[in-house]
Enzyme design. Structure first.
Site, PDB file in Angstrom:
ATOM      1  N   GLU A  48       0.930  -1.231   0.042  1.00 62.93           N
ATOM      2  CA  GLU A  48      -0.071   0.017   0.081  1.00 62.93           C
ATOM      3  C   GLU A  48       0.845   1.447   0.021  1.00 62.93           C
ATOM      4  OE1 GLU A  48      -2.962   2.590   2.860  1.00 62.93           O
ATOM      5  OE2 GLU A  48      -2.606   0.385   3.503  1.00 62.93           O
ATOM      6  N   ASP A  83       0.650   3.872  -2.959  1.00 69.21           N
ATOM      7  CA  ASP A  83       0.385   5.246  -2.738  1.00 69.21           C
ATOM      8  C   ASP A  83       1.145   6.002  -3.523  1.00 69.21           C
ATOM      9  OD1 ASP A  83      -1.060   7.274  -1.329  1.00 69.21           O
ATOM     10  OD2 ASP A  83       0.949   7.504  -0.188  1.00 69.21           O
ATOM     11  N   SER A 125      -7.424   1.209   0.411  1.00 63.10           N
ATOM     12  CA  SER A 125      -5.802   0.438   0.878  1.00 63.10           C
ATOM     13  C   SER A 125      -5.511  -0.634  -0.219  1.00 63.10           C
ATOM     14  CB  SER A 125      -5.798   0.316   2.248  1.00 63.10           C
ATOM     15  OG  SER A 125      -5.903   1.549   2.990  1.00 63.10           O
ATOM     16  N   GLU A 141      -4.701   0.434  -3.728  1.00 62.62           N
ATOM     17  CA  GLU A 141      -3.236   1.117  -3.775  1.00 62.62           C
ATOM     18  C   GLU A 141      -2.263  -0.003  -3.604  1.00 62.62           C
ATOM     19  OE1 GLU A 141      -3.305   5.612  -1.599  1.00 62.62           O
ATOM     20  OE2 GLU A 141      -3.419   4.021  -0.241  1.00 62.62           O
TER      21      GLU A 141
END
Length: 229
Positions: free
Chosen positions: A47, A51, A118, A121
């Site tokens: 994640e 991101d 999440s 990502e």
């Protein structure tokens, strides 16, 4: 790859070379807590990677696509594209919830928007490691481009807090105030919840990875609920 993931791979247009990366991207920490085992880990590191890649790909796309926008407008537009609500919708479009490995508590709650965002990502992080940056672009750009163009056409990228303050003062003679409701999660992956008030009335609520992002979400929710967008 197990047959259970083939529908997701088809939706992504990607066949993973390393199936373990895809499974890791879909493994929430609640599952690890309830089913401990040697060598197991959650999707949190993926994640973190996803991101950063998402932010870069969006920034690159917006810079090249909208030369008429200034730095502040580009920042606000990118924030709208990578916010929790948007990413959670991308996850729903992929039916990602049905592939997630969740603990019983998360299963019963249906998986929050934060969990879905999440996981999306983390999925991007897994795709990057398995297929490279261009494969990630192929997943991100078709999803964010129509949304970005709509936001730009309707001039919806203006800072929500500034717009709310301007309209609230003009229409009701009150300056909005914000209060922190909660902050949850580990320090590297914290989620803040904020409410915005006009006087004593709560008119919006938002979540984000920092207080500023949560306040922007709350302001946007308030604008929407009052029909000021």
């Amino acid at each position: 790859m197990a047959a259970g993931y083939r529908a997701l791979e088809e939706a992504l247009g990607i066949e993973f070379r390393d199936p373990a990366l895809l499974q890791l991207a879909l493994t929430h920490r609640s599952y690890i807590y309830e089913t401990p085992g040697a060598g197991r880990e959650s999707n949190e590191r993926l994640e973190f990677l996803g991101d950063s890649i998402l932010a870069f790909v969006c920034a690159d796309f917006l810079y090249r696509t909208f030369p008429q926008l200034n730095e502040g407008e580009l920042s606000n537009l990118r924030a709208a594209l990578v916010k929790t609500e948007t990413l959670a919708q991308f996850a729903r479009d992929l039916n990602l919830r049905s592939f997630l490995l969740l603990g019983k508590g998360e299963q019963q709650s249906g998986g929050s928007q934060r969990v879905l965002a999440s996981a999306f990502e983390a999925l991007l992080g897994a795709i990057y490691l398995d297929q490279g940056l261009e494969a990630v672009r192929g997943v991100i750009i078709p999803r964010v481009e129509p949304l970005a163009r709509t936001i730009v056409e309707k001039r919806l990228f203006k800072d929500s807090k500034s717009l709310l303050q301007e309209l609230a003062q003009a229409r009701e003679g009150i300056t909005p105030s914000y209060r922190l409701v909660s902050q949850e999660g580990p320090s590297h992956n914290r989620e803040f919840t904020v409410e915005v008030l006009l006087g004593e009335r709560v008119i919006g609520r938002g979540q984000g990875r920092n207080k500023q992002a949560a306040e922007q979400e709350a302001a946007h929710a308030a604008l929407d609920s009052r029909g000021w967008l």
